[in-house]
Scaffold this motif. Structure first.
Motif, short mmCIF file in Angstrom:
data_model
loop_
_atom_site.label_atom_id
_atom_site.label_comp_id
_atom_site.label_asym_id
_atom_site.label_seq_id
_atom_site.Cartn_x
_atom_site.Cartn_y
_atom_site.Cartn_z
N VAL A 59 0.86 -1.19 0.00
CA VAL A 59 0.00 0.00 0.00
C VAL A 59 0.89 1.23 0.00
N ALA A 60 0.56 2.19 -0.86
CA ALA A 60 1.27 3.47 -0.88
C ALA A 60 0.26 4.57 -0.61
N TYR A 61 0.64 5.51 0.22
CA TYR A 61 -0.25 6.62 0.54
C TYR A 61 0.59 7.88 0.70
N GLY A 62 0.02 8.98 0.30
CA GLY A 62 0.70 10.25 0.44
C GLY A 62 -0.31 11.38 0.44
N ALA A 63 0.06 12.50 1.01
CA ALA A 63 -0.85 13.64 1.11
C ALA A 63 -1.21 14.21 -0.26
N GLU A 64 -0.30 14.09 -1.23
CA GLU A 64 -0.52 14.71 -2.53
C GLU A 64 -1.18 13.81 -3.57
N GLY A 65 -1.41 12.56 -3.25
CA GLY A 65 -1.98 11.67 -4.25
C GLY A 65 -2.94 10.68 -3.65
N PRO A 66 -3.63 9.93 -4.51
CA PRO A 66 -4.58 8.94 -4.02
C PRO A 66 -3.86 7.71 -3.46
N LEU A 67 -4.57 6.95 -2.68
CA LEU A 67 -4.09 5.69 -2.15
C LEU A 67 -3.84 4.74 -3.32
N ALA A 68 -2.75 3.99 -3.28
CA ALA A 68 -2.46 3.00 -4.31
C ALA A 68 -2.21 1.66 -3.64
N VAL A 69 -2.63 0.59 -4.30
CA VAL A 69 -2.41 -0.76 -3.79
C VAL A 69 -1.84 -1.63 -4.90
N LEU A 78 10.72 2.22 -5.08
CA LEU A 78 12.04 2.75 -5.44
C LEU A 78 12.10 4.27 -5.33
N ASP A 79 11.05 4.95 -5.79
CA ASP A 79 11.05 6.41 -5.82
C ASP A 79 10.67 7.06 -4.50
N ARG A 80 9.70 6.49 -3.80
CA ARG A 80 9.17 7.10 -2.57
C ARG A 80 8.93 6.06 -1.48
N VAL A 84 5.34 3.98 1.44
CA VAL A 84 4.94 2.63 1.10
C VAL A 84 4.99 1.72 2.33
N VAL A 85 3.97 0.90 2.47
CA VAL A 85 3.94 -0.13 3.51
C VAL A 85 3.92 -1.48 2.79
N SER A 86 4.91 -2.33 3.12
CA SER A 86 4.98 -3.66 2.50
C SER A 86 5.63 -4.64 3.46
N SER A 87 5.39 -5.91 3.23
CA SER A 87 6.00 -6.99 4.00
C SER A 87 5.88 -6.79 5.51
N VAL A 88 4.65 -6.61 5.96
CA VAL A 88 4.38 -6.38 7.38
C VAL A 88 4.04 -7.71 8.04
N LYS A 89 4.73 -8.05 9.10
CA LYS A 89 4.42 -9.24 9.89
C LYS A 89 3.77 -8.78 11.19
N ARG A 90 2.80 -9.54 11.66
CA ARG A 90 2.10 -9.12 12.87
C ARG A 90 2.76 -9.61 14.15
#
Length: 91
Positions: A59-69, A78-80, A84-90
């Motif tokens: 999931v990518a989120y930022g104040a200037e753009g829409p949520l992306a999945v 790579l760029d930002r 980005v949130v990825s590979s999260v273990k609980r």
């Protein structure tokens, strides 16, 4: 009729049935995720607009753009990487 019934694998109450036999399965994996439905004994993976059934669990989120999945969010790694949130273990 229940709107939502969640059961652990192998612990689904019996009998199955009702007016409309539809089941939804969601796999939120640490690498990939997917959603499937089962109707009248047939399973089908739901697909995104590009036809992909399995999406990267990103999931990518930022104040200037829409949520992306999925693939769109993975492209931002790579760029930002800070958005980005990825590979999260609980655990």
């Amino acid at each position: 009729m229940q709107i939502l019934e969640i059961s652990e694998p192998g612990q689904t109450p019996l009998p199955h049935g009702g007016e409309a036999e539809v089941a939804v399965g969601i796999d939120l994996g640490t690498t990939n995720s997917l959603v499937a439905i089962a109707r009248n004994g047939h399973a089908e993976v739901l697909r995104d607009a590009e036809g992909h059934g399995m999406l990267p669990s990103v999931v990518a989120y930022g104040a200037e753009g829409p949520l992306a999945v999925g693939e769109a969010a993975r492209g931002a790694l790579l760029d930002r990487p800070e958005i980005v949130v990825s590979s999260v273990k609980r655990l």
